[in-house]
Each structure stands twice: as C-alpha cells, then as structure tokens.
Write an enzyme that holds these catalytic residues in place. Sequence first.
Site, PDB file in Angstrom:
ATOM      1  N   LYS A   1      16.838 -22.787  46.555  1.00 29.65           N
ATOM      2  CA  LYS A   1      16.839 -22.057  47.816  1.00 29.65           C
ATOM      3  C   LYS A   1      16.600 -23.014  48.985  1.00 29.65           C
ATOM      4  CE  LYS A   1      16.839 -17.665  49.352  1.00 29.65           C
ATOM      5  NZ  LYS A   1      17.667 -16.556  48.879  1.00 29.65           N
TER       6      LYS A   1
ATOM      7  N   TYR B   1      -0.653 -41.452  62.084  1.00 27.45           N
ATOM      8  CA  TYR B   1      -1.919 -41.006  61.471  1.00 27.45           C
ATOM      9  C   TYR B   1      -3.074 -41.465  62.356  1.00 27.45           C
ATOM     10  CZ  TYR B   1      -4.964 -39.488  57.682  1.00 27.45           C
ATOM     11  OH  TYR B   1      -5.918 -38.836  56.940  1.00 27.45           O
TER      12      TYR B   1
ATOM     13  N   ASN C   1      25.312  -9.443  38.623  1.00 28.68           N
ATOM     14  CA  ASN C   1      25.581 -10.830  38.250  1.00 28.68           C
ATOM     15  C   ASN C   1      24.919 -11.144  36.911  1.00 28.68           C
ATOM     16  OD1 ASN C   1      27.253 -12.536  39.712  1.00 28.68           O
ATOM     17  ND2 ASN C   1      25.830 -12.643  41.432  1.00 28.68           N
TER      18      ASN C   1
ATOM     19  N   ALA D   1      18.892   1.457  41.660  1.00 25.66           N
ATOM     20  CA  ALA D   1      17.976   1.975  42.681  1.00 25.66           C
ATOM     21  C   ALA D   1      16.772   1.052  42.825  1.00 25.66           C
ATOM     22  CB  ALA D   1      17.530   3.385  42.318  1.00 25.66           C
ATOM     23  N   GLY D   2      17.015  -0.258  42.648  1.00 23.82           N
ATOM     24  CA  GLY D   2      15.954  -1.242  42.818  1.00 23.82           C
ATOM     25  C   GLY D   2      15.831  -1.685  44.266  1.00 23.82           C
TER      26      GLY D   2
END
Length: 754
Positions: free
Chosen positions: A92, A37, A287, A193-194
């Site tokens: 994630k 720092y 899913n 169809a997404g």
Amino acid sequence: MGIDEDSLEYHAEDPPGKLEISTTKPTNTQRDLSLAYSPGVAAPCNEIAANPDDAYKYTAKGNLVGVVSNGSAVLGLGDIGAAASKPVMEGKGVLFKRFADIDVFDIELDEADPEKIIDSVRSMEPTFGGINLEDISAPECFTIEETLREEMDIPVFHDDQHGTAIISGAALVNACEIADKDIGELDIVFSGAGASALATARFYVSLGATRENITMCDSSGIITQERAEAGDVNKYKREFARDIPGGDLADAMEGADVFVGLSIGGLVSQEMVRSMADNPIVFAMANPDPEIGYEEAKAARDDDVIMATGRSDYPNQVNNVLGFPFIFRGALDVRATEINEEMKVAAAKALAHLAKQDVPDAVVKAYGDQPLQFGPDYIIPKPLDPRVLFEVAPAVADAAMDSGCARKELDLEEYEERLEARLGKSREMMRVVLNKAKSDPKRIALAEGNDEKMIRAAYQLAEQGIAEPVLIGNPNRIEKTKNRLGLEFDPEIANPREADGEYEDYADRLYKIRKRKGLTKSEAVDMIRRDTNYFGSVMVECGDADAMLTGLTHHYPSALRPPLQVIGTREDANYAAGVYMLTFKNRVIFCADTTVNQDPDAKILAEVAEHTADLARRFNVDPRVAMLSYSNFGSVDNPGTRKPRRAASMLREDPKVDFPVDGEMQADTAVVEEILEGTYDFAEFDEPANVLVFPNLEAGNIGYKLLQRLGGAEAIGPMLVGMDKPVHVLQRGDEVKDIVNLAGVAVVDAQQNE
C-alpha cells in the site's frame, strides 16, 4: 517459476521488503548533521512547541500517511494476523508513493479489540497527516473508523469501505450514460453485505441512486424488513432492509438494472444475467474470481452488458489504486480535517470525466496497445494513467475547500502545476513553456495531418488553448479518423490536392525559391500536391502559419530537408541544430547538437551554443555553456580539442554573448560541482553547466541517449534551433504528448519572432 515463487524472490531480495527511508536534506558535512540533529534541531522543536501547526512547516507530517491494519480481513486471505499483513501494508505504501508521491509508515497492530485499536491510532495523530485503515474486519471496522473520524483532526479513511465505492461509483455514472439510464431510477442489487458493500450502497445514494431501489443480499438471501425485525441482521445491514418478500439472489436479480458483486466467486449464472432488465450493468467485483466471469456475462445476452470486475485482465477493472493515493493527495495538500462525502463524490465524478478524454499513448502501450476509448469496455480510467493525479487530487482539494474542512486555501491552477512537478522535472519545465504558449496561441501547421496521432494532438492543442492547429491532409480521412476517435472538435484542414485552387500560390512560391536549384514549375506543382512537408514549409514561409511540425512518419533527414530548403536559417544564423532537453530529478540539461551537424567546426559550435542558450531561456533557465571534449582546458592539444577550445574563446570574445561559457572540458568536469570548485576554480562558472555542446553529431547523439537511458532522464525534443521560422522535426514513433510539447515550444518560438 510460478507467481508465488516470483513474489517470494521479489520480496526477499536484499534489502527485504519494499520500502525504505531516505533523506531529503543534505547530510554530507558536519554542519549538515548539526542542522539535522543536535544542536540545530532544537530551533524547529521550539517553533512547533509554540505553534503545533508548524509541524506541517518543519517536518514531513503533511506528506505522511499511516497505513494501519490488524490483519483481520486481508483481501483473499482472511484473518492472517498483523505480522502476515505487513507485505500488504508495505505494498500500500508503494502505491501511495508511486502514484501520488505520498510517504507512508505502515503500522501493524497485534490487537483485535476495537477500543484498543482506536486508542493506539488516536495517540499517533502528531505523527501523521492522515490515516488509511486497511484490512480490518467488519463490523469492527465501522466502529473504528467512525470513532476516529470524530475524535481525530486529520483525515481517516477506511479504503476497504470507500475505495471500491468511489471507483465503482465513477463506473456507474458512465455506465448509466452509455446505457441511457437515469441513476435515480436504477433497480440495484448487491451480492454481499460487508463493509465494502454497505459503503458502496451508501455512496451510490450520494451519487443520486434511490435507497428504496437498492436490494441487498447476504449469505441468507435478501435482507428484508422481516429479517431486520426478527434480529437476523446487524444494525449496519438494517439500513438497507426492504419491505419486500424474501428470496435468494436469483430472485433479487430478476428485472434489475444493476448487479453489484462484493461477495464470492461463481454465485451468478448466465440465466440470472438473462433475467435482468435491458442493457444491464454488471459489476462482478469479487477477487480473484468474480461472481460471474467476464466472457460468461457478455455471452449471456444479445444486448449490451456493461461489465466491470476487479481483475486487470479484463476491461473496466475496479481498482482502489485509482482512488486512495489521489484522494489523500488532495486532502493532505489542503490540510483537511477529514475525507467527507463531498470529497468522495468529487473524486468519483473526476474519474468519470477523465474516462471520456483521449488516452495517452503511454497508457495504451502499458495495456497491450488495445484501443482505449469511452464506451462499454472503457468506463473508468486505467490505474497507470498519470492524468488521474491531475484530475482527482484538485477535485478533492476543491471539494474540501468548498465543504469547509480545509485548513489551507489553494489556487487550483497553481496546484495542478505543483502536482505535475511531483511526477518529474520535465512536466514542470514543459508547464513553463505551455503556459507561455497559452498566453498567445499561434497557428501550427501539422504536416502529417492524416496521421491519427497528429489528429489527437491537434485536438489537445485546440482543447487546451496551446495553439491553433492546421492539419495538412485529406479532409475525408481526417474527418473519419476524428469521428472514430470520438473527438469533438472542428479542426482547420489544409488539403494539398487543392494546390491548383486555394493554394495555387504555394507552387509559385516554391518554384521561385528553388528554380535556381534545379526545380521546374511542373515539379513544384507536383511537390506541393504530393509532399505535405513542402506544402507545410511554404505555408509557414508565406506567413499562413506561424510554425510547423513534421517527422512523425518520415526519417529525420527527409523531414528536415524541405523546411531547410524553403524556410532556411534566420538572418543571424548559418546553421540549424537539434537540441534535447534532459530532465533529471533536480536539474535540467540541454544537449546540442544531437541531430543535424555531423562534424561542425569551431564557428558552427559557437553558433550552436548561442542558439541553445536562447532555447534554455525560453524554459526560464539561465544558461551556463560547456564546450565538451575529452580534454580539460588544454590537457590534450590536437585539432580535435582545439575546436571546442576555439569555440569557447570566440563566444567569450563576442560582446553580444551574455552567458558564461567555458571549455574545452570533459563531461564530468562540466556537470560535477566538486570538480569545478576543487580543481578548476578558474572556470568561467562555479555552478555546473546546464548547456552541453558536443564536439560532433556522433558524440552528441551517443551522449544524450546514454544520459537518458542510464541516467534516468526524461528527454524532450529534438528541438530545432537556428531556423528563420519555427520548425520542429519529431522522431518517428513519438507519442501524442511529444507532439503537444514540441508544438508548445514552436508557439513560444513564434511569439519571440514577433
């Protein structure tokens, strides 16, 4: 306790959540803090102000991905909002770190307006090396990704669109090969169809599918030209409108080669599967419940149904974790400006190729010891397969460089080695040895040649150019096993049953060596014909092989006895010893003797230390040898402590010894720099020891196992040192990678013997 309760407890355990920030530089002293720092931090700030690209040099930007969501389309949960999506985004981040060593900041935006999301993400470009968009509803997700890709100079990737496309694309490539179908001629039907379905359909076209052969169905049925002209579908769906009669999903599936489900569970019946073309490909990826269950689809027909789902409890799981960590790894490492179509195709082809390779034992064990071999039930790799990193990331990096979006050029061979180092120090160390082995491969006798693991190891040794394996065993058994495993190579096989023919001299040689040890000529013939350890030992002793591996199916002493009797120790050695190399995150330690000498005297300890120091140098490690005890430099004086003390003195007095050695010393004194510098500044080395010589076999065996299990070290070995010719004795139950690693060590031993 159910999975919900388990998960709540898992996430709530202190500290809450799944991620934390850790430092990568020392922060122990005032000087460390002044560099981290104020005032020292001003120097890199000024460099970056003068040249913004230096952010990659002086900060973590190049290994940092922003996972961004507004929680509007969380898998299986829907529009739950930004705050509720945070556990998913943290998850994630865990996957990025676990599989590709990429750091993540998760960003949850409480915003529905796509323009405001675009503005927010775009303004964060200085922070990140890449952006992973996640769980944002369609059609807004299309606008957000397209705009950010155009306006940002770092990779932007919407995993919900492209992840499933890439993984299922790899599965489709291999399914076509197994079903003997041409991807360009496939009649493909989509349920859904997404965002994911549209991206997957586009990607299949990139892989060679014909757009005119793709039929897409939404909740209102087949997307036809008539519906498009009537304004019944949005502009994204219009791309796949076909000039065919309308109908429902059942109508679309009749005669189709491929069904791709990215909709909701239970939409497809067995009758619909029966209506498809011969040997159909069914990817039911909704899913948690697929459009049709695995068992139902398989039972619907008498011919082969190649089936994939999104579930981990069935074969061929289409799991996005096979894609995004490794795609970003390759993109970050070449500082790509985008993740383009060429990079995605390269990732899919790399995954398809990996599925055809022999699967490591650790992966098989992780999935319940079920056979994993290329075929209808194994068309894509498993997520826990560590080789995915080495296959996909270099392929993506190469495609980025070829397509012109890379700002940094990489030597791909060196890059693969750097990737291995990310998964652990042991891989980095073994790469040193394996590269040496490949420079001049030697003949390795594999004494247990009938064993499946030995055959698989032989294949890898030959395929990678590490060694020239010789399998000792029954040719018919070896050929049957090789063919069952689908290993395409022609191994050299030595059949001990031919000891009265091609190998008749081996019995004579064994008799000559052991006749004054009580061995008769007929016993020598019988031992050569029946005991592959004696056969292999004589093969090496006669020079027909350069080294030998055994021990996979034998107790260590019984496997060690034949090579000791036949080959023996080298001229300058009286004793062999067993050494384990233990690799920690930032250091390597060699432990000796862990397997051979029960109660060595000072002379044996000194010899073991010399052998182990030589071994360390084969791994490009400069040895610093500590003779261990429970005493520090004479603090306790008895016969037990005098032994390592005397061994250290013998080594220091030997003019041929060119490495630092000291002792006797306690284990923590040997490995903790502060103790050496603070209390024992007279020691022969001022850096911690990396070769630990234990006072007896009991201590050595206990010590290395505690370090391995409690210290989190990876162990390579045992490596046998002091033999006249290279011999290594495996531990019973070792994996194929252990055999390959020890074979590499044996080859380097043989190179040095020359």
